[in-house]
Design a protein around this motif. Structure first.
Motif, short mmCIF file in Angstrom:
data_model
loop_
_atom_site.label_atom_id
_atom_site.label_comp_id
_atom_site.label_asym_id
_atom_site.label_seq_id
_atom_site.Cartn_x
_atom_site.Cartn_y
_atom_site.Cartn_z
N ARG A 47 9.36 -10.95 -8.43
CA ARG A 47 7.95 -11.27 -8.12
C ARG A 47 7.13 -11.44 -9.41
NH1 ARG A 47 5.41 -10.31 -3.49
NH2 ARG A 47 3.81 -9.05 -4.45
N ASN A 50 3.90 -13.74 -9.23
CA ASN A 50 2.74 -13.08 -8.61
C ASN A 50 2.06 -12.13 -9.59
OD1 ASN A 50 3.85 -14.20 -6.31
ND2 ASN A 50 3.23 -12.50 -5.02
N ILE A 54 -1.72 -12.71 -11.22
CA ILE A 54 -2.81 -11.76 -10.95
C ILE A 54 -3.22 -11.07 -12.27
CG2 ILE A 54 -3.45 -9.64 -9.75
CD1 ILE A 54 -1.65 -10.54 -7.47
N GLU A 92 3.70 -3.30 -9.06
CA GLU A 92 2.85 -4.16 -8.24
C GLU A 92 1.39 -3.87 -8.59
OE1 GLU A 92 3.55 -6.46 -6.00
OE2 GLU A 92 5.72 -6.23 -6.03
N TRP A 93 0.53 -4.84 -8.32
CA TRP A 93 -0.91 -4.61 -8.51
C TRP A 93 -1.42 -3.92 -7.24
CZ3 TRP A 93 -3.63 -5.13 -12.86
CH2 TRP A 93 -3.12 -5.94 -13.87
N ASP A 94 -0.99 -2.69 -7.04
CA ASP A 94 -1.32 -2.07 -5.75
C ASP A 94 -2.24 -0.86 -5.89
OD1 ASP A 94 0.50 -0.44 -6.93
OD2 ASP A 94 2.05 -0.65 -5.41
N ASP A 95 -2.21 -0.17 -7.00
CA ASP A 95 -2.95 1.08 -7.10
C ASP A 95 -4.02 0.92 -8.18
OD1 ASP A 95 -3.74 3.61 -6.74
OD2 ASP A 95 -1.87 4.56 -7.36
N LEU A 96 -5.04 0.14 -7.86
CA LEU A 96 -6.01 -0.23 -8.90
C LEU A 96 -6.82 0.96 -9.40
CD1 LEU A 96 -7.29 -3.68 -7.63
CD2 LEU A 96 -5.49 -3.18 -9.25
N GLY A 97 -7.06 1.93 -8.49
CA GLY A 97 -7.80 3.12 -8.91
C GLY A 97 -7.06 3.86 -10.01
N SER B 4 -8.01 -0.98 -3.02
CA SER B 4 -7.59 -1.79 -4.17
C SER B 4 -8.04 -3.23 -4.01
CB SER B 4 -6.06 -1.74 -4.31
OG SER B 4 -5.68 -0.51 -4.86
N GLU B 90 1.48 -13.32 3.11
CA GLU B 90 1.39 -13.67 1.69
C GLU B 90 2.08 -14.99 1.42
OE1 GLU B 90 2.76 -10.73 -1.06
OE2 GLU B 90 2.36 -12.07 -2.74
N SER B 141 -2.67 -11.02 -2.09
CA SER B 141 -1.47 -10.43 -2.66
C SER B 141 -1.69 -8.95 -2.98
CB SER B 141 -1.10 -11.19 -3.93
OG SER B 141 0.09 -10.73 -4.45
N ILE B 142 -2.86 -8.65 -3.55
CA ILE B 142 -3.17 -7.25 -3.87
C ILE B 142 -3.30 -6.43 -2.59
CG2 ILE B 142 -4.96 -5.74 -4.84
CD1 ILE B 142 -5.35 -7.88 -7.01
N SER B 145 0.19 -5.62 -1.28
CA SER B 145 0.86 -4.61 -2.11
C SER B 145 0.25 -3.23 -1.86
CB SER B 145 0.73 -4.95 -3.59
OG SER B 145 1.24 -6.21 -3.85
N ALA B 146 -1.09 -3.21 -1.81
CA ALA B 146 -1.77 -1.93 -1.63
C ALA B 146 -1.46 -1.35 -0.25
CB ALA B 146 -3.28 -2.11 -1.80
N LEU B 149 1.91 0.15 -0.29
CA LEU B 149 1.89 1.43 -0.99
C LEU B 149 1.32 2.52 -0.09
CD1 LEU B 149 2.27 2.91 -3.77
CD2 LEU B 149 -0.13 2.46 -4.16
N HIS B 162 9.41 0.57 0.92
CA HIS B 162 8.50 0.18 -0.16
C HIS B 162 9.26 0.09 -1.48
CE1 HIS B 162 4.94 -0.29 -2.49
NE2 HIS B 162 5.28 0.76 -3.24
N ASN B 165 11.09 -3.05 -1.43
CA ASN B 165 10.19 -4.19 -1.65
C ASN B 165 9.79 -4.29 -3.12
OD1 ASN B 165 10.17 -4.98 0.95
ND2 ASN B 165 8.32 -3.83 1.50
N THR B 166 9.46 -3.11 -3.68
CA THR B 166 9.02 -3.11 -5.07
C THR B 166 10.15 -3.55 -5.99
OG1 THR B 166 7.66 -1.25 -4.46
CG2 THR B 166 7.87 -1.69 -6.80
#
Lengths: 248, 168
Positions: A47, A50, A54, A92-97, B4, B90, B141-142, B145-146, B149, B162, B165-166
């Motif tokens: 990926r 992606n 991003i 992944e861009w999943d946990d932005l915090g 996110s 997605e 996309s974000i 992913s979020a 998660l 997960h 996937n990751t």
């Protein structure tokens, strides 16, 4: 006792390469800095497109400051994954915090490291430039002197900061503490004890930075994506340098 | 919408607002006597060739019509289309992004190779489409992913999914 003394001597060891004899396993190779992996690992991620697209958008957000903590947080996560030898270091861009809070720590440490240069610029360069622009010749001479002093002081300071700051950032990433960026004894010990790998990491950083400029071909704005890629390359190189270091 | 995705949408919306705002401000300032050297600040983002820029107050903007449209599209894609996130997978949003970028690529490449000269209207339309699709896709996309998660945190059996996937 006499029985023992009359025992025949043991047969001599077979010559090497004799069939049927299992050879001794080779000594384990010490892991070495993988120069190619730094550049290639991004594209090994299924990926990657992606994540880099991003990431490029976040990099663009750095121009308006808001993206800085996120990009630095992602950078820190990549370094940590490389150190942990994760098979897929790009998160992944999943946990932005989480990215934000981690990136903020790195940003704070980076600001602190920039302070000496800010002092040199504010104290010598800017007065020098202002004085050089004046009508009085003596003021112009003094301004030139200030600027020369700024250059003489600024170059070695920039060199030292450029050498130590990446290790300081690494230490913040690994320990999770901003204070780790200012443990100069340990930072210096890392640089000395791991000099070759660290030097290679810096070379990788410069090569990637140079290569990233080709992104300008993509309507100029392409630079944000290639610059983000070069950050990822640097992160891998620094992560490897840390992993291979005998001194941490 | 996950936290996110909300953070990303807010930050991504800030970028075009800041760049377009600064571009408008510089155009206005130049139109009212400021030095035209202010345009060079934007050179990192765009070539700013005057004939390819939108003219406001009698002065060309510092970023070209295509870039202006991309930023407007990005803002629209993030702010207006983001609420429609759950409607698409997605894969579908990626397909839309790919299709939306094709006109921009054709327009840009044919102009860059000297085959033809584009117009500001065409630059605007193709740029807007690409920007909007890119903004939408990025937030989608974000979001995915979020969500993956979050699911992996809530259901233990989905942890392995997960991770797969990751890893994949």
């Amino acid at each position: 006792m006499s029985d023992f003394s009359q025992m025949p001597p043991p047969p001599p060891p077979p010559p090497p390469g004799t069939p049927g004899v299992v050879p001794k396993p080779p000594a384990p190779q010490t892991p070495q800095f993988d120069f190619v992996k730094c550049f290639a690992y991004v594209f090994e991620d299924p990926r990657w497109l992606n994540k880099v697209l991003i990431g490029g958008l976040w990099y663009l957000a750095m121009f308006v400051l808001i993206g800085i903590p996120f990009v630095l947080g992602y950078y820190a996560r990549v370094i940590r994954n490389v150190i942990a030898e994760s098979p897929a270091p790009l998160p992944e861009w999943d946990d932005l915090g989480e990215f934000f809070s981690e990136g903020l720590r790195l940003f704070a440490a980076g600001i602190a490291y920039a302070i000496p240069m800010v002092i040199v610029y504010a104290g010598l360069y800017i007065p020098g430039i202002l004085a050089s622009a004046s009508d009085s010749e003596s003021a112009r001479n003094i301004g030139g002197g200030f600027m020369a002093c700024g250059m003489c002081l600024g170059f070695p300071i920039a060199l030292v900061i450029g050498l130590l700051a990446p290790v300081a950032m690494l230490r913040v990433v690994v320990t999770g503490r901003i204070g780790a960026a200012f443990e100069f004894g340990q930072i210096w010990a890392f640089v000395r004890g791991n000099f070759i790998n660290y030097l290679l990491a810096i070379v990788v950083h410069f090569v990637a930075n140079f290569a990233s400029q080709f992104g300008l071909i993509l309507c100029l704005i392409g630079i944000v994506f290639t610059a983000f890629w070069s950050m990822l390359v640097s992160a891998h190189a620094l992560g490897q340098a840390w992993r291979l270091s005998p001194v941490k | 919408m996950t936290r996110s995705a909300r953070i990303a949408a807010a930050c991504f919306a800030t970028v075009p607002v800041a760049i377009l705002g600064a571009s408008l401000l510089v155009t206005f300032a130049i139109a009212h006597g400021a030095p035209s050297g202010l345009r060079t600040v934007f050179r990192l983002l765009c070539h700013g060739i005057a004939t390819r820029c939108i003219v406001l107050w009698g002065v060309p903007m510092p970023i070209c019509a295509r870039c202006t449209a991309i930023y407007v599209g990005l803002l629209a894609g993030v702010a207006l289309l983001a609420p429609l996130l759950p409607l698409l997978t997605e894969r579908a949003s990626k397909l839309i992004l790919f299709i939306a970028i094709i006109p921009l690529a054709i327009d840009g490449l044919t102009q860059a190779t000297g085959l033809r000269e584009s117009t500001n209207a065409l630059r605007g339309v193709t740029g807007f489409l690409a920007g909007a699709a890119f903004g939408w896709w990025a937030v989608t996309s974000i979001e995915r992913s979020a969500r993956a998660l979050a699911d992996s945190h809530t259901t233990p059996e989905s942890n392995s999914n997960h991770a797969e996937n990751t890893a994949s």
